[in-house]
Design a protein around this motif. Structure first.
Motif, PDB file in Angstrom:
ATOM      1  N   UNK A   1      38.968  46.002  57.875  1.00  0.00           N
ATOM      2  CA  UNK A   1      39.919  44.914  58.126  1.00  0.00           C
ATOM      3  C   UNK A   1      40.295  44.812  59.595  1.00  0.00           C
ATOM      4  N   UNK A   2      40.113  45.897  60.374  1.00  0.00           N
ATOM      5  CA  UNK A   2      40.402  45.725  61.805  1.00  0.00           C
ATOM      6  C   UNK A   2      39.346  44.834  62.459  1.00  0.00           C
ATOM      7  N   UNK A   3      38.115  44.913  61.970  1.00  0.00           N
ATOM      8  CA  UNK A   3      37.074  43.983  62.462  1.00  0.00           C
ATOM      9  C   UNK A   3      37.438  42.542  62.087  1.00  0.00           C
ATOM     10  N   UNK A   4      37.906  42.392  60.855  1.00  0.00           N
ATOM     11  CA  UNK A   4      38.280  41.047  60.381  1.00  0.00           C
ATOM     12  C   UNK A   4      39.465  40.499  61.175  1.00  0.00           C
ATOM     13  N   UNK A   5      40.399  41.391  61.501  1.00  0.00           N
ATOM     14  CA  UNK A   5      41.564  40.954  62.285  1.00  0.00           C
ATOM     15  C   UNK A   5      41.125  40.472  63.666  1.00  0.00           C
ATOM     16  N   UNK A   6      40.188  41.229  64.266  1.00  0.00           N
ATOM     17  CA  UNK A   6      39.674  40.842  65.590  1.00  0.00           C
ATOM     18  C   UNK A   6      39.011  39.476  65.532  1.00  0.00           C
ATOM     19  N   UNK A   7      38.200  39.259  64.495  1.00  0.00           N
ATOM     20  CA  UNK A   7      37.518  37.972  64.340  1.00  0.00           C
ATOM     21  C   UNK A   7      38.576  36.864  64.178  1.00  0.00           C
ATOM     22  N   UNK A   8      39.611  37.156  63.394  1.00  0.00           N
ATOM     23  CA  UNK A   8      40.686  36.184  63.181  1.00  0.00           C
ATOM     24  C   UNK A   8      41.395  35.809  64.472  1.00  0.00           C
ATOM     25  N   UNK A   9      41.583  36.805  65.329  1.00  0.00           N
ATOM     26  CA  UNK A   9      42.313  36.566  66.585  1.00  0.00           C
ATOM     27  C   UNK A   9      41.465  35.816  67.605  1.00  0.00           C
ATOM     28  N   UNK A  10      40.137  35.783  67.371  1.00  0.00           N
ATOM     29  CA  UNK A  10      39.263  35.208  68.401  1.00  0.00           C
ATOM     30  C   UNK A  10      39.137  33.690  68.301  1.00  0.00           C
ATOM     31  N   UNK A  11      39.823  33.057  67.344  1.00  0.00           N
ATOM     32  CA  UNK A  11      39.791  31.592  67.265  1.00  0.00           C
ATOM     33  C   UNK A  11      39.992  31.102  65.840  1.00  0.00           C
ATOM     34  N   UNK A  12      40.160  29.785  65.705  1.00  0.00           N
ATOM     35  CA  UNK A  12      40.454  29.194  64.395  1.00  0.00           C
ATOM     36  C   UNK A  12      39.396  29.540  63.359  1.00  0.00           C
ATOM     37  N   UNK A  13      39.842  29.777  62.136  1.00  0.00           N
ATOM     38  CA  UNK A  13      38.901  30.254  61.115  1.00  0.00           C
ATOM     39  C   UNK A  13      39.456  30.050  59.698  1.00  0.00           C
ATOM     40  N   UNK A  14      38.534  29.927  58.749  1.00  0.00           N
ATOM     41  CA  UNK A  14      38.895  29.999  57.332  1.00  0.00           C
ATOM     42  C   UNK A  14      38.333  31.330  56.845  1.00  0.00           C
ATOM     43  N   UNK A  15      39.169  32.186  56.261  1.00  0.00           N
ATOM     44  CA  UNK A  15      38.690  33.483  55.750  1.00  0.00           C
ATOM     45  C   UNK A  15      39.014  33.586  54.284  1.00  0.00           C
ATOM     46  N   UNK A  16      38.078  34.124  53.513  1.00  0.00           N
ATOM     47  CA  UNK A  16      38.401  34.349  52.103  1.00  0.00           C
ATOM     48  C   UNK A  16      38.228  35.820  51.745  1.00  0.00           C
TER      49      UNK A  16
END
Ligand code: DC
Length: 220
Positions: free
Chosen positions: A111-126
């Protein structure tokens, strides 16, 4: 804009999240695919899915790459040079991924990888813990539900389209087991996030759900 979509297996999250991302011109991340990739690698290495320390070592040295792909194919996952996008959908992985994803230290790494991806720009995550843990700050949080019977039917159809034969009752039992493990685990269990909008998709088609979500987002 960040959109979090959580819910149990087979509620339509991945397809809906991918289509929503396409309509809104956002990136899309399937977080379950990451737990599936880790499960595949652990099984290949013959690790016990109960051995948290060994799993952590393995995740730390894993060469996992996620390619955002175009909207028709969704995310592509690679282990080194090998494309594992299809392999991680095998029933063998589906039935074991919840055992692996209960471990706190494994979750923290993924989830820390996912958090980084989330912080890097707009996104839809499921996923299961996007609105609660990965992107609690998301402007939009949706929680998709559907009856176990309907979710099993959808999974059966998906698997049959890939040429796999499965028994509906067996699939229903597997999905119920996965629901139980995902909802009762100690670390970031599947729960509806505060402020999430719950949608029961049992009697709705994919397009209807996407239309509904887009309506809510665009109305705002
Ligand atoms: O979305 P999926 O069915 O591909 O997810 C597979 C499993 O991965 C799911 O049963 C539990 C785990 N998972 C998780 O623990 N947290 C997430 N954010 C996504 C998936």
């Amino acid at each position: 804009m960040n959109i979090a979509i959580d819910g149990p297996a087979g509620a339509g999250k991945s397809t809906i999240a991918r289509l929503l991302a396409k309509e809104l011109g956002l990136r899309y991340l399937d977080t379950g695919a990451m737990y599936r990739a880790v499960t595949l690698e652990a099984l290949r290495k013959g690790l016990s899915l109960d051995d948290e320390e060994e799993l952590v070592k393995m995740v730390t040295s894993m060469d996992l790459e996620i390619v955002f792909g175009d909207e028709s194919e969704g995310n592509l996952l690679f282990l080194g040079d090998e494309n594992i996008t299809e392999l991680i959908r095998q029933p063998e992985i589906s039935s074991q991924v919840s055992t692996l994803s209960k471990h706190k230290k494994v979750r923290d790494l993924v989830s820390s990888l996912q958090k980084e991806i989330g912080k890097s720009g707009s996104i839809v995550m499921d996923g299961r813990d996007i609105g609660t843990v990965v992107m609690p700050y998301a402007e939009w949080k949706f929680f998709l539900e559907a009856s176990v019977q309907e979710r099993a039917k959808r999974r059966k159809k998906q698997l049959e389209e890939k040429g796999l034969k499965v028994d509906l009752a067996e699939l229903e039992a597997q999905i119920s087991e996965r629901d139980f493990l995902d909802k009762t685990r100690k670390n970031s269990p599947l729960i509806k996030a505060d402020g999430a909008i719950e949608i029961d998709t049992t009697s709705l088609g994919i397009e209807e759900v996407v239309h509904k979500l887009l309506g809510l987002i665009r109305e705002d």
